[in-house]
Motif scaffolding. Structure first.
Motif, PDB file in Angstrom:
ATOM      1  N   UNK A 161      34.772  43.815  25.918  1.00 27.63           N
ATOM      2  CA  UNK A 161      35.352  45.141  26.463  1.00 27.63           C
ATOM      3  C   UNK A 161      35.672  44.897  27.653  1.00 27.63           C
ATOM      4  N   UNK A 162      35.451  44.079  28.345  1.00 28.30           N
ATOM      5  CA  UNK A 162      36.071  43.714  29.739  1.00 28.30           C
ATOM      6  C   UNK A 162      35.026  44.214  30.755  1.00 28.30           C
ATOM      7  N   UNK A 163      34.945  43.684  31.855  1.00 30.94           N
ATOM      8  CA  UNK A 163      33.899  44.096  32.857  1.00 30.94           C
ATOM      9  C   UNK A 163      34.633  44.026  34.233  1.00 30.94           C
ATOM     10  N   UNK A 164      34.472  45.126  35.183  1.00 30.14           N
ATOM     11  CA  UNK A 164      35.080  45.099  36.442  1.00 30.14           C
ATOM     12  C   UNK A 164      34.483  44.154  37.517  1.00 30.14           C
ATOM     13  N   UNK A 165      35.414  43.337  38.239  1.00 29.66           N
ATOM     14  CA  UNK A 165      35.020  42.647  39.245  1.00 29.66           C
ATOM     15  C   UNK A 165      35.871  43.207  40.640  1.00 29.66           C
ATOM     16  N   UNK A 166      35.266  43.696  41.658  1.00 30.69           N
ATOM     17  CA  UNK A 166      35.857  43.941  42.866  1.00 30.69           C
ATOM     18  C   UNK A 166      35.549  43.329  43.912  1.00 30.69           C
ATOM     19  N   UNK A 167      36.628  42.922  44.702  1.00 30.67           N
ATOM     20  CA  UNK A 167      36.021  42.070  45.730  1.00 30.67           C
ATOM     21  C   UNK A 167      36.646  42.467  46.921  1.00 30.67           C
ATOM     22  N   UNK A 168      35.840  43.004  47.959  1.00 28.31           N
ATOM     23  CA  UNK A 168      36.641  43.786  49.276  1.00 28.31           C
ATOM     24  C   UNK A 168      36.823  42.633  50.308  1.00 28.31           C
ATOM     25  N   UNK A 169      37.588  43.168  51.049  1.00 32.04           N
ATOM     26  CA  UNK A 169      38.000  42.323  52.333  1.00 32.04           C
ATOM     27  C   UNK A 169      37.109  42.560  53.418  1.00 32.04           C
TER      28      UNK A 169
END
Length: 125
Positions: A117-125
């Motif tokens: 189903x997909x999974x969110x990966x968020x990388x902040x700077x």
């Protein structure tokens, strides 16, 4: 048809690590190549990494080579993506996928017939 469920995503800072997992069920796992793909905002889905049925062959996109490692545990019907030194440009929805055909390896999106189903990966700077 195989069912795939991803886990392990989230929000991290640049330079951090995450490990994604994908649990498979419903079909023999150990004879199929597994892959990770991602879709970044405003972009098409793209290949990240694949691993062959026995785990002896791995292929990586140039953008993740040396930072990401794909692995599998056939006894647990699970494939992993260890992501180190994450960058903001790694922000995407990550998808686990199973190849359509046994004993085949490649990176074409259309050669993978089952998707999580997909999974969110968020990388902040």
């Amino acid at each position: 048809q195989v069912q795939l469920v991803e886990s392990g995503g989230g929000l991290v800072q640049a330079g951090d690590s995450l490990r994604l997992s994908c649990a498979a069920s419903g079909r023999t796992f150990s004879t199929y190549t597994m892959g990770w793909f991602r879709q970044r905002p405003g972009k098409e889905r793209e290949f990240v990494a694949v691993i062959n049925w026995g785990g002896s062959i791995t292929l990586y996109a140039d953008s993740v080579k040396g930072r990401f490692t794909i692995s599998r545990d056939n006894a647990k019907n699970t494939v992993y993506l260890q992501m180190n030194s994450l960058k903001p440009e790694d922000t995407a929805v990550y998808y686990c996928a199973a190849a359509k055909f046994e004993f085949w390896i490649g990176v074409r999106t259309n050669a993978f017939g089952s998707w999580g189903q997909g999974i969110q990966v968020t990388v902040s700077s």
